[in-house]
Scaffold this motif. Structure first.
Motif, PDB file in Angstrom:
ATOM      1  N   ARG A 120       0.838  -1.214   0.000  1.00  0.00           N
ATOM      2  CA  ARG A 120       0.000   0.000   0.000  1.00  0.00           C
ATOM      3  C   ARG A 120       0.868   1.257   0.000  1.00  0.00           C
ATOM      4  N   LEU A 123       2.011   1.855  -3.424  1.00  0.00           N
ATOM      5  CA  LEU A 123       0.934   2.400  -4.256  1.00  0.00           C
ATOM      6  C   LEU A 123       0.709   3.880  -3.969  1.00  0.00           C
ATOM      7  N   GLU A 124       0.853   4.266  -2.703  1.00  0.00           N
ATOM      8  CA  GLU A 124       0.702   5.677  -2.350  1.00  0.00           C
ATOM      9  C   GLU A 124       1.740   6.529  -3.069  1.00  0.00           C
ATOM     10  N   ARG A 126       2.841   5.959  -5.936  1.00  0.00           N
ATOM     11  CA  ARG A 126       2.477   5.967  -7.351  1.00  0.00           C
ATOM     12  C   ARG A 126       1.114   6.623  -7.611  1.00  0.00           C
ATOM     13  N   THR A 127       0.527   7.236  -6.590  1.00  0.00           N
ATOM     14  CA  THR A 127      -0.815   7.799  -6.706  1.00  0.00           C
ATOM     15  C   THR A 127      -0.953   8.734  -7.889  1.00  0.00           C
ATOM     16  N   SER A 128      -0.002   9.631  -8.074  1.00  0.00           N
ATOM     17  CA  SER A 128      -0.126  10.599  -9.167  1.00  0.00           C
ATOM     18  C   SER A 128      -0.095   9.891 -10.518  1.00  0.00           C
ATOM     19  N   GLY A 131      -3.345   7.843 -10.768  1.00  0.00           N
ATOM     20  CA  GLY A 131      -4.503   8.726 -10.801  1.00  0.00           C
ATOM     21  C   GLY A 131      -4.811   9.288 -12.175  1.00  0.00           C
ATOM     22  N   ARG A 139      -7.012   1.302 -13.886  1.00  0.00           N
ATOM     23  CA  ARG A 139      -6.186   1.790 -12.781  1.00  0.00           C
ATOM     24  C   ARG A 139      -5.829   0.632 -11.851  1.00  0.00           C
ATOM     25  N   ALA A 143      -2.096  -0.957 -11.100  1.00  0.00           N
ATOM     26  CA  ALA A 143      -1.602  -1.126  -9.729  1.00  0.00           C
ATOM     27  C   ALA A 143      -1.171  -2.566  -9.491  1.00  0.00           C
ATOM     28  N   ARG A 164      -8.682   0.611  -2.910  1.00  0.00           N
ATOM     29  CA  ARG A 164      -8.441   1.716  -3.838  1.00  0.00           C
ATOM     30  C   ARG A 164      -9.589   1.918  -4.760  1.00  0.00           C
TER      31      ARG A 164
END
Length: 164
Positions: A120, A123-124, A126-128, A131, A139, A143, A164
């Protein structure tokens, strides 16, 4: 005459062994290596098997060469960098470590819950990037591929992307 040739041969062998040991020390001064990695590097430098075996034995004796310690260091570094157990196992196997040492080092990856937290966190970061994908299904697939590429198991991936 034969005695002189024998002494000369022994002298060359001692010099080669000392030179191999000196090279091993210089290689190990830069970073930890596994026995297999060090042997390959010494072989590439042109040392024979006897000199290499002697250098490896002496480095082990002095505590400069320890596959278990090296495996733990590499595994710890990979886990801190956000890699999962599958990637850690693959990397350690490529470094020539045996399965028992790999299994000991995989303890650094933690249990499944710890791995989900790590996934997690990745993944945070890679959020941009994730997103930008408007379609939620795509999406999620991105991920999943990202985490699979970092060496996380399917069960961990599914749990990490579930929210997510």
């Amino acid at each position: 005459m034969k005695e002189h040739d024998s002494r000369q041969h022994d002298s060359r062998r001692v010099k080669a062994s000392a030179s191999a040991l000196d090279s091993a020390f210089r290689i190990l001064a830069r970073r930890d290596h596994t026995c297999k990695e060090l042997a390959v590097k010494l072989r590439q430098k042109g040392f024979d098997g006897v000199a290499i075996d002697g250098a490896l034995a002496r480095c082990r004796e002095l505590g400069y060469l320890d596959d278990a310690k090296t495996a733990a260091i590499i595994a710890g570094h990979l886990v801190e960098s956000g890699y999962g157990p599958l990637r850690v196992r693959q990397t350690l196997r490529q470094k020539g470590l045996d399965d028992a040492l790999i299994e000991q080092a995989l303890v650094r990856c933690g249990d499944e819950e710890t791995q989900v937290i790590s996934a997690r966190r990745m993944l945070e970061k890679r959020t941009s990037h994730l997103g930008r994908e408007g379609d939620p299904w795509k999406r999620r697939q991105k991920a999943c591929r990202f985490l699979a590429g970092r060496g996380f198991a399917a069960t961990v991936i599914n749990r990490a992307v579930a929210d997510r």
